[in-house]
Design an enzyme around this catalytic site. Structure first.
Site, PDB file in Angstrom:
ATOM      1  N   ARG A 156       0.972  -1.291  -0.069  1.00 12.47           N
ATOM      2  CA  ARG A 156      -0.093   0.175   0.155  1.00 12.47           C
ATOM      3  C   ARG A 156       0.744   1.211  -0.068  1.00 12.47           C
ATOM      4  NH1 ARG A 156      -4.479   0.062   4.590  1.00 12.47           N
ATOM      5  NH2 ARG A 156      -5.022  -1.755   3.269  1.00 12.47           N
TER       6      ARG A 156
ATOM      7  N   HIS B 153       0.356   4.213  -2.674  1.00 11.63           N
ATOM      8  CA  HIS B 153      -0.077   5.547  -2.305  1.00 11.63           C
ATOM      9  C   HIS B 153       0.995   6.424  -2.687  1.00 11.63           C
ATOM     10  CE1 HIS B 153      -3.828   4.756   0.264  1.00 11.63           C
ATOM     11  NE2 HIS B 153      -3.563   3.685  -0.447  1.00 11.63           N
TER      12      HIS B 153
ATOM     13  N   ASN C 120      -4.771   8.247   3.720  1.00  9.79           N
ATOM     14  CA  ASN C 120      -3.588   7.822   4.265  1.00  9.79           C
ATOM     15  C   ASN C 120      -3.564   7.743   5.961  1.00  9.79           C
ATOM     16  OD1 ASN C 120      -2.674   7.542   1.663  1.00  9.79           O
ATOM     17  ND2 ASN C 120      -1.214   9.542   2.037  1.00  9.79           N
TER      18      ASN C 120
ATOM     19  N   HIS D 248      -5.816  -6.306  -2.836  1.00  5.68           N
ATOM     20  CA  HIS D 248      -6.691  -6.420  -1.765  1.00  5.68           C
ATOM     21  C   HIS D 248      -6.926  -7.651  -1.149  1.00  5.68           C
ATOM     22  CE1 HIS D 248      -8.447  -2.015  -1.766  1.00  5.68           C
ATOM     23  NE2 HIS D 248      -7.090  -2.200  -1.311  1.00  5.68           N
TER      24      HIS D 248
END
Length: 320
Positions: free
Chosen positions: A58, A62, A90, A190
């Protein structure tokens, strides 16, 4: 000692590749131990706490979605900017910063100096996390340099949210040069990790939700209408610590935990994504191949190369 340090500094400046393109062999000559060292730290961290693998993936995602893959997501706030860590997508979500700190410290020792960028560490750590949790290896392109600034506002604007509909998801991905196929493949990450109750509560108690009834009831026991915001549930209920195609099989059963996930199957205008979700649920090997290709593509979003940016000594702070 000072003379030796000056020698190493000059040596590495001379030896670092000067090209502006990312390459898989960027560190082969200057520090052949860089990638094995990153892998060893990631494997140890994930073995101790498998959830860290999802966090490291992640972080890379991001990072890349906000002004390119430049390590800006790692920067703490400073006197001159408010960084990305406290942006809504975040805040209370991103973890794993300490693992990146550990990697940076160990790699600097292995390389006899500050050679490997924090942005490259993020890219390699994401790949190594996938492999450590059962995924297929893919080649990581290297040579990114680190940003000296970060932007909370840009993170808010650019990172898709768990509440996004399919049109917004597609728009965010396409704005970064990623196609619908990349959206569906990358969403397969995911299959790892967990989400906070606050991020999926509306999906459980919204009368118009398409969520599977039994699945919703089980989740409501851990995620009440009020309170319990930080209670965690797995994004893939069958195997949250194994990189597989279980995420897609869950979507076919309307068991996507997040609204944004379920939008890929049965969402508004989801014809193309429906077919891809079905395909990956039945062909996990092709999912892993396409996931690797999409990660390489995402990892090439607007990198700083050549003399742009810097190689940070400390991933949390720009060099003085």
């Amino acid at each position: 000692m000072a003379t030796a340090q000056m020698f190493f500094t000059i040596f590495f400046v001379v030896m670092l590749p000067a090209q502006g393109q990312l390459t898989p062999d960027f560190y082969d000559a200057v520090c052949p131990q860089a990638l094995p060292t990153i892998r060893a730290v990631v494997e140890a961290a994930v073995a101790l706490q498998p959830r860290l693998g999802a966090y490291l993936v992640r972080l890379h995602f991001h990072d890349c979605f906000v002004n390119g893959c430049d390590g800006s997501v790692l920067l703490d706030d400073s006197a001159t900017f408010v960084g990305e860590k406290t942006a809504a997508p975040n805040n209370n979500s991103l973890r794993g910063f300490e693992v990146i700190d550990d990697i940076k410290a160990v790699v600097n020792v292995a390389c006899f100096g500050n050679v490997v960028s924090c942005a490259d560490i993020l890219a390699v750590a994401a790949r190594d996390s996938i492999v450590a949790l059962g995924g297929r290896p893919y080649e990581v392109l290297l040579g990114r340099r680190d940003a000296t600034t970060a932007s909370k506002d840009d993170a808010i604007a650019d990172i898709p949210t768990p509440f996004s509909g399919l049109p917004d998801l597609l728009a965010k991905f396409q704005s970064h040069g990623l196609a619908v196929e990349d959206l569906v493949a990358l969403s397969g990450a995911h299959t790892l990790g967990f989400a906070r109750c606050a991020l999926f509560r509306d999906r459980l108690y919204n009368e118009t939700s398409t969520i599977d009834g039994d699945f919703a009831s089980a989740l409501q026991a851990r995620c009440p209408r009020t309170g319990g915001d930080d209670e965690l549930s797995p994004l893939d209920e069958t195997s949250p610590a194994v990189f597989d195609a279980g995420y897609y099989r869950g979507l076919l059963q309307n068991k996507g935990l997040l609204h944004s996930d379920q939008q890929l199957f049965g969402g508004d205008g989801s014809g193309d994504t429906d077919a891809l979700v079905q395909h990956y649920s039945e062909n996990p090997g092709e999912f892993m191949t396409d996931f690797g290709a999409a990660m390489i593509k995402m990892g090439s979003i607007s990198p700083l190369t050549g003399s742009d940016g810097e190689i940070r000594e400390n991933c949390r702070v720009a060099n003085a």
